[in-house]
Scaffold this active site. Structure first.
Site, mmCIF file in Angstrom:
data_model
loop_
_atom_site.group_PDB
_atom_site.id
_atom_site.type_symbol
_atom_site.label_atom_id
_atom_site.label_comp_id
_atom_site.label_asym_id
_atom_site.label_seq_id
_atom_site.Cartn_x
_atom_site.Cartn_y
_atom_site.Cartn_z
ATOM 1 N N GLU B 66 29.452 31.298 41.192
ATOM 2 C CA GLU B 66 28.804 32.585 41.483
ATOM 3 C C GLU B 66 27.789 32.982 40.408
ATOM 4 O OE1 GLU B 66 32.002 31.970 41.730
ATOM 5 O OE2 GLU B 66 32.678 32.549 43.741
ATOM 6 N N PHE B 128 46.471 39.200 46.222
ATOM 7 C CA PHE B 128 45.824 37.929 45.887
ATOM 8 C C PHE B 128 44.305 38.125 45.816
ATOM 9 C CE2 PHE B 128 43.816 33.939 47.364
ATOM 10 C CZ PHE B 128 44.100 33.180 46.230
ATOM 11 N N GLN B 129 43.721 37.661 44.738
ATOM 12 C CA GLN B 129 42.277 37.775 44.479
ATOM 13 C C GLN B 129 41.782 39.219 44.516
ATOM 14 O OE1 GLN B 129 40.182 34.824 46.918
ATOM 15 N NE2 GLN B 129 40.408 33.362 45.235
ATOM 16 N N LYS B 178 37.987 43.788 53.297
ATOM 17 C CA LYS B 178 38.003 42.850 54.419
ATOM 18 C C LYS B 178 38.201 43.577 55.760
ATOM 19 C CE LYS B 178 39.703 38.235 55.548
ATOM 20 N NZ LYS B 178 40.547 37.107 55.109
ATOM 21 N N MET B 493 19.144 26.998 17.861
ATOM 22 C CA MET B 493 18.809 28.281 17.246
ATOM 23 C C MET B 493 19.900 28.718 16.271
ATOM 24 S SD MET B 493 16.497 30.478 16.892
ATOM 25 C CE MET B 493 15.313 30.803 18.196
#
Lengths: 195, 578
Positions: B66, B128-129, B178, B493
């Site tokens: 993502e 869940f999630q 959902k 760097m």
């Protein structure tokens, strides 16, 4: 120099806005001394009253960032002399102590305490006032078995304010005047403090 | 309300019963969205199911992570000027967006991120999630909102697109449970949002300040213009050029302002900041009027604030009033969209040139060229390859017409210093956030945003490895991105700072990398490695001329440093040439 500032924010009533605003303070490691949310004089507009101790410069910058948030309409910040403010405190003390000791009754009267609930076992008093006033009574009551103490967040009325009704009407116009849509704080210290 | 009831209520728009997910897709189409970057998962499956029927109209790019998706959307938005759109599922899908949100927030990139969320009745149950996406993303979004009912989807997305793109742009998150995606509701068409009473995208221009600014500027002997991304975001490149040309002002750019003005423009005096050019930094402390246009005086630009332009009067043009006086006190604040304010200001300018003042910049340029630039671009034969010479050949071969997407670190500073640009919206980099791993996914997004242009991603060996899984997108989509890895076998760097400030204690900057060419090959992407100067130009030419994607790994010197440099904690006047 740090001093006490009361920030008044007029906002939409939106879930999550409290987090968004409080995060702006915590991100800068500024402790919120007192926080109150309530309806305002304008329908459906919420009013946050937030007290912090900071320098004027920090407050000014912070207030601009707060006002930038999508659901915030307007933010003001004021020193204590520019507002009328109050806090409410509740004290629970054993009823028998008050009943038996005349001195306690006198002290409560002197501090402007008002009985809210009187029961056999305890009595709840209420004091409305400034921080020192509500704090003082705690010290006074401690030797007499103060059972519980709680104080509300500060609520404040801005002395110079004309209220938000007029402003809200301007906000609801698609093409508002300069006052509404420009930054109030730029080179206009007067306007900030006098609204 | 049923369709018949709506009709009896006197409305002419017929309504239909459709799912929340279908509304999401229709809303995107109504907003003109053609490309979405995303990754499916449990809580966003209904939206993906609705998308299945719209594949012709809405191109979905399946990313590999993502974070890659949101950086791709950023690259897309930066080059196209459109709003980038991202899909992610709940929980880890959404938390993987956070770095990109922070990046887009600080770099003012318009994004609408749609995240799936668990069923509304499960919110707060550690389902869940389930992750509290709204609270996690609050400090890194311009606005966010959770939708729990299908009827809220269209208005929420309308607000999201309006807020993301208007005023000072930024990322927004719309988190949709959902049940709301599945739920059927009446839909009477999509209404874009154009107004919110609590939100003023741009302040009204105050003409008294324009006049004050003009008076100050007209009286200036040594005026100096600094420009940032505000010029690009405001589509005000033309207005900006008119402004500096009429006043004859030398103009220097911030990292994100790069490409707003052609690099070869005679009044373009170079880059500001820590690794910027010598003249713009030193002369910041000699100008008499500093005119900042659409920039925010980042600490990497100003160095120590109490040694920054103390002698100058400051005119600050910005669309975001909270930027005025934030870091540098403005004597005249000109708040407003610079597309509107610049022409007003230009009209009041006296046409001027400042040959002697410009000459000062040229003198400093000469000194920088002698001490730094020449050796970087034309290193001696016995020296290892430099990043600068890579950029020199790239400039020659692309003629400054390419989009250059950089990662973060030494190569980013070198690329920004030396890349030539003729067109605006050609420089894409992670500025404020400094997100390593940005370049590859952002370049993929940029290619979707500007399919007809050459897109070159330049990354270091460290940053590339942070998101190199996105090579999978190139494989699947055939995205013709040219990738250059400037490999110095170090986290360069950080190593440079260790060398200069920490006694060469190279604490964990010595990084081992895979064979990048083989990695590319595994993804079906052609590639080559070059380490010899004699092959360098040809290698870059081959990369550019090979149709489709290509990865070129350039082995550059291990311990080359980027100079000039304003060391942290120093004033811009203390810039070091070596």
């Amino acid at each position: 120099m740090k001093e006490e500032f009361t920030i008044t924010a007029y906002t939409e009533n939106q879930v999550g806005l409290l987090t968004r605003l409080s995060a702006m303070f915590s991100r800068r490691k500024i402790n919120i001394e007192s926080l109150n949310t309530s309806p305002s004089e304008a329908t459906d507009i919420f009013r946050f009253t937030i007290v912090i101790r900071e320098t004027e410069e920090v407050v000014r910058k912070l207030v601009r960032q707060v006002e930038k948030q999508v659901e915030v309409l307007k933010v003001y910040f004021n020193t204590d002399t520019e507002i009328v403010w109050q806090e409410v405190a509740l004290y629970k003390v054993p009823t028998d102590v008050i009943a038996e000791k005349v001195k306690v009754e006198r002290l409560l009267r002197e501090h402007g305490a008002r009985a809210v609930v009187i029961r056999k076992d305890y009595t709840v008093f209420e004091v409305t006032g400034h921080r020192e006033e509500t704090d003082n009574l705690v010290q006074v009551l401690e030797p007499f078995g103060l059972i519980e103490f709680v104080r509300s967040g500060r609520i404040a009325i801005i002395k110079a304010s004309n209220g938000f009704h007029e402003k809200l009407r301007e906000f609801e116009e698609e093409n508002p005047g300069e006052e509404t849509s420009t930054n109030l704080y730029l080179n206009q210290k007067e306007a900030v403090f006098s609204m | 309300m049923t369709a018949t009831q709506t009709k009896t209520a006197g409305q002419t728009t017929p309504t239909e019963q459709i799912s929340g997910s279908e509304i999401v897709i229709r809303a995107l189409l109504a907003e003109g969205v053609e490309t979405v970057f995303g990754y499916p998962g449990g809580a966003i499956m209904p939206i993906y199911d609705a998308l299945f029927d719209y594949q012709e109209q809405l191109h979905h790019v399946l990313v590999r992570h993502e974070q890659g998706g949101i950086h791709a959307a950023q690259g897309f938005a930066r080059v196209s000027g459109k709003t980038g759109v991202v899909f992610a599922t709940s929980g880890p899908g959404a938390t993987n967006l956070v770095t990109g949100l922070a990046d887009a927030m600080i770099d003012s990139t318009p994004l609408v991120c749609i995240t799936g969320q668990v069923f509304a009745h499960l919110l707060g149950t550690d389902a869940f999630q389930e992750v509290d996406v709204i609270n996690i993303t609050t400090p890194v979004t311009k606005w966010n909102f959770q939708v729990t009912d299908a009827s809220e989807i269209a208005p929420a997305l309308a607000k999201a697109f309006f807020i993301a793109k208007s005023g000072r742009p930024g990322p927004v998150v719309v988190d949709i449970t959902k049940n709301a995606q599945i739920q059927e509701t009446d839909f009477a068409g999509y209404e874009p949002c154009k107004f919110l009473r609590s939100y003023r995208p741009k302040p009204i221009v105050r003409t008294e300040y324009i006049r004050e600014a003009a008076d100050l500027i007209n009286a200036a002997k040594r005026p100096f213009v600094l420009f940032g991304q505000g010029v690009i975001l405001g589509n005000a490149e033309r207005e900006f050029q008119d402004f500096i040309e009429k006043g004859g002002f030398p103009a220097a750019w911030t990292l994100l302002g790069l490409s707003a003005l052609p690099t070869e423009h005679p009044l373009n005096v170079g880059m500001l900041g820590m690794h910027g050019n010598y003249g713009p930094n030193v002369l910041t402390n000699e100008c008499d009027v500093l005119i900042a246009v659409g920039m925010r005086f980042d600490d990497r630009v100003t160095g120590r604030l109490d040694r920054y332009a103390r002698q100058a009067k400051v005119v600050h043009l910005d669309i975001d009033p909270s930027e005025i006086d934030k870091n540098v006190k403005a004597d005249v604040p000109v708040w407003g969209d610079c597309k509107e304010t610049l022409p007003l200001l230009t009209a009041l300018l006296e046409p001027k040139t400042h040959p002697e003042w410009l000459q000062r910049f040229r003198e400093h340029d000469l000194e920088e060229a002698t001490q730094v630039i020449f050796d970087e671009l034309h290193p001696a034969e016995n020296r290892e390859l430099t990043m600068g010479e890579v950029l020199r050949y790239l400039n020659e071969l692309t003629d400054g017409e390419a989009i250059v997407v950089t990662d973060v670190g030494q190569h980013q500073m070198v690329a920004s210093r030396y890349a030539k640009f003729r067109q605006t919206r050609s420089n894409v980099t992670s500025g404020g956030a400094g997100t390593m791993g940005f370049a590859l996914p952002a370049a993929i997004g940029a290619k979707f945003g500007a399919p007809d242009r050459t897109v070159v991603a330049i990354a270091g060996d460290g940053g590339f490895q942070m998101t190199m899984q996105e090579l999978g997108v190139i494989q699947q989509e055939g995205t013709a991105v040219k990738i250059m890895i400037l490999n110095n076998r170090f986290l360069g760097m950080v190593r440079q700072w260790q060398e200069l400030f920490l006694n060469r204690r190279y604490s964990f900057t010595d990084i081992v990398s895979p064979d990048f060419v083989k990695v590319a090959e595994a993804y079906g992407i052609r590639g080559a490695q070059v380490s010899e100067r004699s092959n360098l130009k040809n290698a870059i030419q081959t990369m550019l001329e090979t149709p489709g994607p290509y990865l070129l790994e350039v082995l550059v010197g291990k311990e080359n440093n980027v100079f000039p440099m304003v060391p942290q904690g120093c004033g811009v006047g203390e810039i070091r040439l070596r």
